[in-house]
Design a protein around this motif. Structure first.
Motif, PDB file in Angstrom:
ATOM      1  N   GLY A 180       0.790  -1.226   0.000  1.00 51.52           N
ATOM      2  CA  GLY A 180       0.000   0.000   0.000  1.00 51.52           C
ATOM      3  C   GLY A 180       0.815   1.265   0.000  1.00 51.52           C
ATOM      4  O   GLY A 180       0.292   2.346   0.295  1.00 51.52           O
ATOM      5  N   VAL A 181       2.110   1.155  -0.333  1.00 52.85           N
ATOM      6  CA  VAL A 181       3.004   2.311  -0.327  1.00 52.85           C
ATOM      7  C   VAL A 181       3.785   2.330  -1.646  1.00 52.85           C
ATOM      8  O   VAL A 181       4.135   1.272  -2.176  1.00 52.85           O
ATOM      9  CB  VAL A 181       3.992   2.242   0.848  1.00 52.85           C
ATOM     10  N   LYS A 182       4.066   3.484  -2.178  1.00 45.74           N
ATOM     11  CA  LYS A 182       4.928   3.608  -3.352  1.00 45.74           C
ATOM     12  C   LYS A 182       6.371   3.498  -2.864  1.00 45.74           C
ATOM     13  O   LYS A 182       6.895   4.394  -2.214  1.00 45.74           O
ATOM     14  CB  LYS A 182       4.709   4.938  -4.060  1.00 45.74           C
ATOM     15  N   ASN A 183       7.004   2.410  -3.150  1.00 47.83           N
ATOM     16  CA  ASN A 183       8.369   2.202  -2.687  1.00 47.83           C
ATOM     17  C   ASN A 183       9.121   1.307  -3.664  1.00 47.83           C
ATOM     18  O   ASN A 183       8.596   0.944  -4.720  1.00 47.83           O
ATOM     19  CB  ASN A 183       8.387   1.627  -1.268  1.00 47.83           C
ATOM     20  N   GLY A 184      10.338   0.972  -3.298  1.00 41.86           N
ATOM     21  CA  GLY A 184      11.174   0.231  -4.236  1.00 41.86           C
ATOM     22  C   GLY A 184      11.321   1.028  -5.511  1.00 41.86           C
ATOM     23  O   GLY A 184      11.526   2.244  -5.486  1.00 41.86           O
ATOM     24  N   ASP A 185      11.234   0.357  -6.672  1.00 39.33           N
ATOM     25  CA  ASP A 185      11.305   1.104  -7.929  1.00 39.33           C
ATOM     26  C   ASP A 185       9.926   1.298  -8.528  1.00 39.33           C
ATOM     27  O   ASP A 185       9.779   1.553  -9.726  1.00 39.33           O
ATOM     28  CB  ASP A 185      12.234   0.410  -8.927  1.00 39.33           C
ATOM     29  N   GLU A 186       8.904   1.188  -7.665  1.00 39.51           N
ATOM     30  CA  GLU A 186       7.542   1.422  -8.131  1.00 39.51           C
ATOM     31  C   GLU A 186       7.378   2.861  -8.619  1.00 39.51           C
ATOM     32  O   GLU A 186       7.996   3.787  -8.087  1.00 39.51           O
ATOM     33  CB  GLU A 186       6.537   1.151  -7.007  1.00 39.51           C
ATOM     34  N   THR A 187       6.507   3.013  -9.661  1.00 34.73           N
ATOM     35  CA  THR A 187       6.234   4.357 -10.164  1.00 34.73           C
ATOM     36  C   THR A 187       4.960   4.930  -9.568  1.00 34.73           C
ATOM     37  O   THR A 187       4.693   6.122  -9.667  1.00 34.73           O
ATOM     38  CB  THR A 187       6.125   4.340 -11.695  1.00 34.73           C
ATOM     39  N   ASP A 188       4.159   4.081  -8.980  1.00 39.30           N
ATOM     40  CA  ASP A 188       2.949   4.489  -8.269  1.00 39.30           C
ATOM     41  C   ASP A 188       2.733   3.442  -7.179  1.00 39.30           C
ATOM     42  O   ASP A 188       3.488   2.471  -7.073  1.00 39.30           O
ATOM     43  CB  ASP A 188       1.750   4.581  -9.219  1.00 39.30           C
ATOM     44  N   ILE A 189       1.750   3.634  -6.351  1.00 44.45           N
ATOM     45  CA  ILE A 189       1.547   2.724  -5.223  1.00 44.45           C
ATOM     46  C   ILE A 189       1.330   1.296  -5.718  1.00 44.45           C
ATOM     47  O   ILE A 189       0.377   1.009  -6.431  1.00 44.45           O
ATOM     48  CB  ILE A 189       0.349   3.191  -4.380  1.00 44.45           C
ATOM     49  N   ASP A 190       2.298   0.436  -5.319  1.00 45.60           N
ATOM     50  CA  ASP A 190       2.217  -1.001  -5.623  1.00 45.60           C
ATOM     51  C   ASP A 190       2.067  -1.314  -7.104  1.00 45.60           C
ATOM     52  O   ASP A 190       1.439  -2.310  -7.486  1.00 45.60           O
ATOM     53  CB  ASP A 190       1.067  -1.648  -4.833  1.00 45.60           C
ATOM     54  N   CYS A 191       2.627  -0.501  -7.979  1.00 47.01           N
ATOM     55  CA  CYS A 191       2.609  -0.814  -9.406  1.00 47.01           C
ATOM     56  C   CYS A 191       3.772  -0.120 -10.099  1.00 47.01           C
ATOM     57  O   CYS A 191       4.340   0.849  -9.594  1.00 47.01           O
ATOM     58  CB  CYS A 191       1.283  -0.427 -10.068  1.00 47.01           C
ATOM     59  N   GLY A 192       4.107  -0.633 -11.257  1.00 48.66           N
ATOM     60  CA  GLY A 192       5.231  -0.092 -12.002  1.00 48.66           C
ATOM     61  C   GLY A 192       6.546  -0.653 -11.512  1.00 48.66           C
ATOM     62  O   GLY A 192       6.629  -1.381 -10.509  1.00 48.66           O
ATOM     63  N   GLY A 193       7.622  -0.373 -12.231  1.00 48.09           N
ATOM     64  CA  GLY A 193       8.919  -0.877 -11.844  1.00 48.09           C
ATOM     65  C   GLY A 193       9.125  -2.318 -12.269  1.00 48.09           C
ATOM     66  O   GLY A 193       8.387  -2.860 -13.099  1.00 48.09           O
ATOM     67  N   THR A 194      10.120  -2.966 -11.660  1.00 49.95           N
ATOM     68  CA  THR A 194      10.514  -4.304 -12.107  1.00 49.95           C
ATOM     69  C   THR A 194       9.878  -5.438 -11.321  1.00 49.95           C
ATOM     70  O   THR A 194       9.949  -6.589 -11.736  1.00 49.95           O
ATOM     71  CB  THR A 194      12.041  -4.444 -12.011  1.00 49.95           C
ATOM     72  N   ILE A 195       9.284  -5.125 -10.143  1.00 48.56           N
ATOM     73  CA  ILE A 195       8.742  -6.191  -9.296  1.00 48.56           C
ATOM     74  C   ILE A 195       7.221  -6.127  -9.204  1.00 48.56           C
ATOM     75  O   ILE A 195       6.538  -7.136  -9.351  1.00 48.56           O
ATOM     76  CB  ILE A 195       9.356  -6.125  -7.882  1.00 48.56           C
TER      77      ILE A 195
END
Length: 611
Positions: A170-185
């Motif tokens: 429920g947080v935009k973190n890691g390499d996410e581009t929005d909350i829990d979405c985007g990026g590599t994971i």
């Protein structure tokens, strides 16, 4: 109380006396004062006259005092004045030190405490863990100490430790581009969510840092597409061109997906699919190499059909002239306004054997609608249509019309000299007028003169009358046939049992359209009742095939009654079979020949084709 600090003064005097140098002192560093006291002096509680008498360097009221972190001198194990060592507070940056533990920053370099930095390998400043978590240092990774979420890369501080980023937290973190979405994971982002590149989005389209919905023109293979902007079940997405990736035939413009390569194949005339410009499965069109279409196959133009006739319902007709519904597909028992009537093509041919010879004779008399299809195809120029045509004797061309007006004249009420040589005392055109007892089934506009009271649709399905020999022969030739011989008509009439009439050996008026015993339609073109005198005598002329109980031995309709039939035996123009007619002409036994050269057009004369 008097406290004397002699050693400190002496030490500084020594430095000033012997430590003079022209080298400037670093502005960020201070000179560390030497330890106060006398290592050989008295212990705490011993007698003293001055600081130099005490090991602590603190003499008060004649007694050596213990060193404290507030006595203003560097003593004990302090590394600088009142700081460092095991008792005093830690030293600030620039103060002397022996090791990192002497410094507030935890960093001792060159005997001096250094300022804390975000890469010094020490937890200092406002950092919550080594080199992370502070205002001037990076956020801490998973497992590092934290005070709150702002200290952590994952933005999640759980029980004093940073949690690892998760695509479901429920947080935009890691390499996410929005909350829990985007990026590599994490999962890809839906439309309207933040993105950095197309790969962050379910649509694979990132525009102005936002994911946008997939479309059939976004230049990306997305949604249910099988290749870029094509294929898939979405009705708004076009099918793929040859060579594009596919999963099933429906993904391809050709409707053919190669099972091995998963690529769309080019349409061919043998692939079992209606594709390219074909009008039906593997037939019609010009681009796939497909053959022309057979009867009842779907067509777009006449050239799609083997018969060269695409009817008004978009199906290949049996013959060119049977492309109109009325007069083309309304032959047989029952009226055309009855959907239950078992009608068929008016170009139906019946093949039979007579005297060891095979005969191909049309089942029905030619209708006005068939002649109209012929005339309309060539805009009335039947002479041009038959010029050079192998099936039509070229010496007869001058007897054919060249435009619509000439057609209407040759099928109308008046004499046309070119039709046949005038015979003294005879009428060339008999009964083809509307006034009085005459009638004709060829509809022409009022401007052609002597207009009929019936509509074109009402007349087109009826047997054609008032037609001359040459136009009838031209129609049969255009349909791939000719006029029959008298022998062929008589063979169909008599059958193999040499009967007197097509149905048997007894003359029965009810088995044929004869002596005004047929009546249709009930109203004229304006909807007025025929019973009140609003129609002409065409109401007594039937469409071919209406008397099913009068068919001949091989299935031919109207061999007796309805219309006299033109024949061509190669000797003279004007030979008929006296079949009887819709009016009072009584049929002869076995259909005898009649020489009517003097009457080239007649209200009770028509014919059928042979092949």
């Amino acid at each position: 109380m008097r406290t004397v600090v002699v050693g400190l003064v002496v030490g500084w005097v020594g430095i000033l006396a012997f430590g003079c140098s022209t080298t400037p002192v670093n502005a960020d560093s201070e000179i560390t004062p030497p330890l106060a006291g006398n290592p050989n002096g008295a212990d705490v509680g011993g007698d003293c006259q001055g600081a130099g008498d005490c090991k602590s360097g603190i003499c008060s009221n004649g007694t050596c005092q213990p060193a404290t972190p507030r006595d203003g001198v560097r003593n004990g194990d302090e590394t600088d004045v009142d700081c460092g060592g095991s008792i005093a507070p830690k030293c600030l940056a620039g103060k002397g030190c022996a090791q990192g533990s002497d410094c507030t920053s935890g960093v001792c370099a060159g005997g001096k405490c250094g300022a804390g930095t975000a890469d010094d390998g020490v937890k200092n400043g406002d950092e919550t863990d080594v080199d992370c978590g502070g205002a001037s240092s990076p956020k801490c990774g998973a497992g590092k100490a934290c005070l709150d979420a702002t200290n952590c890369e994952s933005a999640i501080c759980n029980a004093g430790a940073c949690a690892a980023p998760s695509p479901t937290d429920g947080v935009k973190n890691g390499d996410e581009t929005d909350i829990d979405c985007g990026g590599t994971i994490a999962a890809k982002c839906e439309s309207g969510r933040a993105c950095k590149a197309g790969g962050d989005c379910t649509s694979l389209v990132c525009k102005d840092a936002l994911c946008i919905s997939a479309s059939a023109n976004d230049g990306v293979k997305n949604a249910t597409e099988t290749d870029v902007d094509c294929g898939g079940p979405d009705a708004g997405t076009p099918r793929c061109a040859t060579g594009k990736i596919c999963v099933a035939g429906g993904d391809c413009a050709s409707l053919v997906c190669d099972g091995a390569t998963k690529q769309c194949k080019a349409p061919t005339g043998t692939d079992g699919v209606k594709n390219g410009d074909e009008s039906d499965v593997d037939c019609g069109g010009t681009t796939t190499g497909a053959p022309k279409c057979g009867v009842a196959k779907t067509c777009k133009v006449h050239a799609d059909c083997a018969s060269d006739g695409c009817d008004d319902g978009g199906k290949c007709a049996l013959r060119r002239s049977c492309t109109r519904r009325l007069g083309g597909r309304t032959c047989g028992v029952g009226e055309s306004n009855d959907p239950a009537s078992p009608h068929e093509s008016c170009c139906t041919t019946i093949t039979f054997t007579s005297g060891g010879r095979t005969v191909n004779l049309d089942k029905y008399d030619v209708t006005a609608g068939r002649m109209r299809a012929f005339v309309d195809r060539f805009n009335g120029n039947l002479r041009g249509a038959m010029t050079g045509y192998a099936g039509f004797p070229q010496q007869w061309l001058g007897n054919l019309p060249q435009n619509q007006d000439e057609v209407n004249a040759r099928l109308g009420p008046y004499e046309v000299f070119e039709e046949a040589p005038r015979v003294q005392g005879s009428r060339m055109v008999d009964g083809c007028y509307i006034a009085g007892q005459g009638t004709r089934t060829w509809w022409a506009p009022a401007t052609a003169g002597d207009p009929t009271k019936m509509s074109r649709d009402q007349l087109d399905e009826k047997a054609l009358n008032c037609v001359n020999f040459y136009m009838l022969y031209a129609l049969c030739a255009w349909d791939g046939g000719r006029l029959p011989t008298s022998t062929e008509i008589q063979a169909a009439w008599k059958g193999n049992d040499n009967r007197s009439y097509p149905w048997g050996n007894t003359l029965e008026d009810a088995r044929m359209i004869h002596k005004f015993n047929y009546y249709h339609p009930l109203t004229n073109a304006a909807g007025q009742l025929c019973a009140q005198g609003n129609c002409d005598n065409s109401i007594f002329i039937g469409a071919p095939g209406r008397r099913g109980n009068g068919y001949g031995p091989f299935g031919h309709a109207d061999l007796a009654g309805l219309m006299f039939n033109f024949v061509w035996d190669g000797d003279y123009v004007g030979k008929w079979i006296w079949t009887g007619s819709w009016e009072n002409h009584v049929p002869t036994v076995q259909g005898q020949i009649a020489d009517l050269r003097a009457r080239p057009r007649y209200w009770a004369a028509g014919g059928r084709c042979a092949r």
